[in-house]
Design a protein around this motif. Structure first.
Motif, PDB file in Angstrom:
ATOM      1  N   LYS A 226      -2.793   5.232  18.466  1.00 55.61           N
ATOM      2  CA  LYS A 226      -3.339   5.265  17.095  1.00 55.61           C
ATOM      3  C   LYS A 226      -3.752   6.669  16.661  1.00 55.61           C
ATOM      4  O   LYS A 226      -4.578   6.827  15.759  1.00 55.61           O
ATOM      5  N   ARG A 227      -3.190   7.684  17.301  1.00 50.79           N
ATOM      6  CA  ARG A 227      -3.465   9.058  16.874  1.00 50.79           C
ATOM      7  C   ARG A 227      -2.474   9.477  15.797  1.00 50.79           C
ATOM      8  O   ARG A 227      -2.676  10.476  15.116  1.00 50.79           O
ATOM      9  N   ILE A 228      -1.401   8.729  15.661  1.00 52.46           N
ATOM     10  CA  ILE A 228      -0.495   8.835  14.517  1.00 52.46           C
ATOM     11  C   ILE A 228      -0.349   7.428  13.951  1.00 52.46           C
ATOM     12  O   ILE A 228      -0.052   6.485  14.681  1.00 52.46           O
ATOM     13  N   GLU A 229      -0.582   7.303  12.662  1.00 51.37           N
ATOM     14  CA  GLU A 229      -0.430   6.011  11.995  1.00 51.37           C
ATOM     15  C   GLU A 229       0.504   6.163  10.803  1.00 51.37           C
ATOM     16  O   GLU A 229       0.406   7.136  10.054  1.00 51.37           O
ATOM     17  N   ILE A 230       1.408   5.218  10.640  1.00 52.50           N
ATOM     18  CA  ILE A 230       2.283   5.163   9.471  1.00 52.50           C
ATOM     19  C   ILE A 230       2.131   3.766   8.883  1.00 52.50           C
ATOM     20  O   ILE A 230       2.469   2.776   9.532  1.00 52.50           O
ATOM     21  N   ALA A 231       1.562   3.701   7.685  1.00 49.75           N
ATOM     22  CA  ALA A 231       1.219   2.389   7.135  1.00 49.75           C
ATOM     23  C   ALA A 231       1.341   2.377   5.623  1.00 49.75           C
ATOM     24  O   ALA A 231       1.192   3.423   4.976  1.00 49.75           O
ATOM     25  N   PRO A 232       1.610   1.201   5.033  1.00 52.91           N
ATOM     26  CA  PRO A 232       1.662   1.092   3.575  1.00 52.91           C
ATOM     27  C   PRO A 232       0.297   1.395   2.949  1.00 52.91           C
ATOM     28  O   PRO A 232      -0.746   1.235   3.587  1.00 52.91           O
ATOM     29  N   LEU A 233       0.317   1.817   1.714  1.00 60.56           N
ATOM     30  CA  LEU A 233      -0.901   2.168   0.996  1.00 60.56           C
ATOM     31  C   LEU A 233      -1.910   1.013   0.988  1.00 60.56           C
ATOM     32  O   LEU A 233      -3.126   1.225   1.115  1.00 60.56           O
ATOM     33  N   ALA A 234      -1.430  -0.218   0.849  1.00 60.62           N
ATOM     34  CA  ALA A 234      -2.318  -1.380   0.775  1.00 60.62           C
ATOM     35  C   ALA A 234      -3.186  -1.527   2.022  1.00 60.62           C
ATOM     36  O   ALA A 234      -4.268  -2.113   1.978  1.00 60.62           O
ATOM     37  N   PHE A 235      -2.725  -0.970   3.158  1.00 59.75           N
ATOM     38  CA  PHE A 235      -3.457  -1.099   4.421  1.00 59.75           C
ATOM     39  C   PHE A 235      -4.633  -0.127   4.514  1.00 59.75           C
ATOM     40  O   PHE A 235      -5.388  -0.156   5.481  1.00 59.75           O
ATOM     41  N   MET A 236      -4.785   0.757   3.530  1.00 61.25           N
ATOM     42  CA  MET A 236      -5.843   1.762   3.574  1.00 61.25           C
ATOM     43  C   MET A 236      -7.176   1.233   3.052  1.00 61.25           C
ATOM     44  O   MET A 236      -8.212   1.856   3.270  1.00 61.25           O
ATOM     45  N   ARG A 237      -7.168   0.133   2.356  1.00 64.52           N
ATOM     46  CA  ARG A 237      -8.388  -0.386   1.735  1.00 64.52           C
ATOM     47  C   ARG A 237      -9.468  -0.651   2.778  1.00 64.52           C
ATOM     48  O   ARG A 237      -9.199  -1.216   3.843  1.00 64.52           O
ATOM     49  N   GLY A 238     -10.701  -0.218   2.456  1.00 69.35           N
ATOM     50  CA  GLY A 238     -11.839  -0.483   3.328  1.00 69.35           C
ATOM     51  C   GLY A 238     -12.017   0.508   4.464  1.00 69.35           C
ATOM     52  O   GLY A 238     -13.009   0.433   5.194  1.00 69.35           O
ATOM     53  N   ARG A 239     -11.100   1.444   4.637  1.00 75.39           N
ATOM     54  CA  ARG A 239     -11.185   2.389   5.746  1.00 75.39           C
ATOM     55  C   ARG A 239     -11.860   3.687   5.322  1.00 75.39           C
ATOM     56  O   ARG A 239     -11.837   4.060   4.147  1.00 75.39           O
ATOM     57  N   THR A 240     -12.436   4.393   6.277  1.00 76.04           N
ATOM     58  CA  THR A 240     -12.895   5.769   6.080  1.00 76.04           C
ATOM     59  C   THR A 240     -12.081   6.635   7.035  1.00 76.04           C
ATOM     60  O   THR A 240     -12.114   6.428   8.259  1.00 76.04           O
ATOM     61  N   LEU A 241     -11.327   7.569   6.495  1.00 75.35           N
ATOM     62  CA  LEU A 241     -10.389   8.360   7.294  1.00 75.35           C
ATOM     63  C   LEU A 241     -11.039   9.700   7.645  1.00 75.35           C
ATOM     64  O   LEU A 241     -11.020  10.640   6.855  1.00 75.35           O
ATOM     65  N   SER A 242     -11.633   9.769   8.837  1.00 73.86           N
ATOM     66  CA  SER A 242     -12.348  10.967   9.268  1.00 73.86           C
ATOM     67  C   SER A 242     -11.521  11.751  10.286  1.00 73.86           C
ATOM     68  O   SER A 242     -10.747  11.174  11.060  1.00 73.86           O
ATOM     69  N   ASN A 243     -11.709  13.098  10.273  1.00 71.35           N
ATOM     70  CA  ASN A 243     -11.032  13.997  11.225  1.00 71.35           C
ATOM     71  C   ASN A 243      -9.529  13.725  11.294  1.00 71.35           C
ATOM     72  O   ASN A 243      -8.947  13.678  12.373  1.00 71.35           O
ATOM     73  N   ALA A 244      -8.946  13.518  10.131  1.00 68.00           N
ATOM     74  CA  ALA A 244      -7.522  13.160  10.067  1.00 68.00           C
ATOM     75  C   ALA A 244      -6.809  13.999   9.022  1.00 68.00           C
ATOM     76  O   ALA A 244      -7.422  14.503   8.073  1.00 68.00           O
ATOM     77  N   PHE A 245      -5.516  14.156   9.223  1.00 67.11           N
ATOM     78  CA  PHE A 245      -4.651  14.746   8.200  1.00 67.11           C
ATOM     79  C   PHE A 245      -3.890  13.583   7.580  1.00 67.11           C
ATOM     80  O   PHE A 245      -3.131  12.891   8.253  1.00 67.11           O
ATOM     81  N   VAL A 246      -4.125  13.352   6.293  1.00 66.14           N
ATOM     82  CA  VAL A 246      -3.639  12.141   5.622  1.00 66.14           C
ATOM     83  C   VAL A 246      -2.641  12.524   4.531  1.00 66.14           C
ATOM     84  O   VAL A 246      -2.921  13.395   3.697  1.00 66.14           O
ATOM     85  N   VAL A 247      -1.476  11.890   4.540  1.00 64.38           N
ATOM     86  CA  VAL A 247      -0.445  12.152   3.533  1.00 64.38           C
ATOM     87  C   VAL A 247      -0.111  10.856   2.802  1.00 64.38           C
ATOM     88  O   VAL A 247       0.180   9.838   3.443  1.00 64.38           O
ATOM     89  N   LEU A 248      -0.178  10.896   1.479  1.00 62.12           N
ATOM     90  CA  LEU A 248       0.322   9.783   0.660  1.00 62.12           C
ATOM     91  C   LEU A 248       1.599  10.247  -0.024  1.00 62.12           C
ATOM     92  O   LEU A 248       1.577  11.128  -0.871  1.00 62.12           O
TER      93      LEU A 248
END
Length: 335
Positions: A226-248
């Protein structure tokens, strides 16, 4: 580098030549390429003639083109001196830049002859246009960056490369790649398989970029951890993305609500990149694009950067740039 440039005096400025000397004949052979194909590429794109004379190259043309071509030759030779190879893409990048690089004070960025370089596990990545170079610099300097422009301009590719570079250096602990699961003008029906198998076709461009920068086994291992995640936008709800590089990616297909939801996931120590093409919105008629809304609302907000690309920044087949230009011209005339 041991290179000198001489401009012999002549009666006519129109026919003057610039002579560039290269001390290492072996590197000069690599610079010229097999059957002088590298020189031919430079001649074709810059409108000059390049003649070989021993360990010198004479560049013939008008002053502006001549000086520019000489600068490109020097920068490509410097690249070879540093132990790097030279491909047609590298030459194209140098031609697009058209000059030697400026200084950049970024720790994770290393300068070479064509500009900024990103270090990944599989290969170094260099921006090939000034717009791409500014984009990469902004991604390092800002917590939130937008890359907006047509297909083939390197928006997502460079964003993922920056993410991998920061991950390798320890600046972030994970990479999260997302995009809306919106079909591009087609109805694909119900897809078989579990959730991962259903959404993977939408995520494939992100897998492709990632596999260009990291070995396949390492990608698989990091995804299992889980150090690399590839997921649809809908799966982001409710999360806090800390210490991460996030691309939409493909953000033009996010609704206004989805975009706001995604932007507010940003946690401590994270960077976020939003990429999209305003001309390829696949949302249902009447549904506003979250990318366009965010562009209006966030302009001028501290820590947010916007970079724009056009057909001149296309780094796929040259025909792609001409296709984009033709569509843009048609839309302009229709409007």
């Amino acid at each position: 580098m041991g290179i000198s440039a001489l401009t012999p005096p002549t009666a006519s400025e129109d026919i003057v030549e610039t002579v560039v000397e290269f001390p290492d004949n072996r590197l000069l052979i690599d610079l010229c390429g097999e059957f002088d194909r590298n020189l031919a590429q430079i001649e074709h794109q810059m409108g000059v003639h390049v003649l070989r004379r021993g360990n010198r190259l004479a560049v013939i043309g008008d002053k502006a083109s001549r000086d520019q071509a000489a600068a490109v030759l020097r920068s490509l030779y410097a690249r070879l001196e540093s132990g790097r190879t030279l491909s047609a893409g590298d030459i194209d990048g140098a031609l697009r830049m058209g000059r030697a690089p400026a200084e950049v004070g970024e720790q994770q960025i290393e300068l070479f002859s064509t500009g900024v370089e990103l270090r990944t596990r599989k290969k170094p990545i260099e921006p090939r246009t000034e717009a791409q170079k500014a984009y990469v610099q902004n991604l390092f300097q800002n917590e939130l960056g937008f890359g907006i422009g047509p297909a083939g301009t390197g928006k997502t590719y460079l964003a993922v490369a920056v993410g991998v570079t920061m991950f390798i250096s320890g600046a972030v602990e994970k990479i999260i790649l997302s995009r809306p699961a919106v079909e591009a003008g087609e109805r694909l029906g119900f897809l078989p398989g579990d959730m991962k198998e259903k959404v993977d076709p939408y995520m494939q461009p992100l897998y492709d970029a990632l596999n260009d920068f990291l070995p396949a086994k390492q990608v698989q291992k990091l995804m299992e951890e889980k150090r690399i995640e590839i997921a649809p936008l809908a799966f982001m709800r409710g999360r806090t993305l800390s210490n991460a590089f996030v691309v939409l990616d493909e953000a033009q297909n996010a609704t206004t609500m989805q975009m706001k939801m995604f932007l507010t996931r940003l946690g401590e120590g994270s960077r976020m990149v939003i990429t999209g093409d305003r001309t390829q919105i696949d949302l249902p008629r009447g549904v506003a694009s979250g990318l366009q809304e965010a562009e209006k609302i966030l302009k001028g907000v501290k820590g947010v950067s916007f970079n724009y690309f056009n057909s001149k920044d296309v780094v796929r087949h040259p025909l792609v740039a001409r296709i984009i230009e033709a569509y843009e011209a048609n839309e302009a005339s229709a409007g």
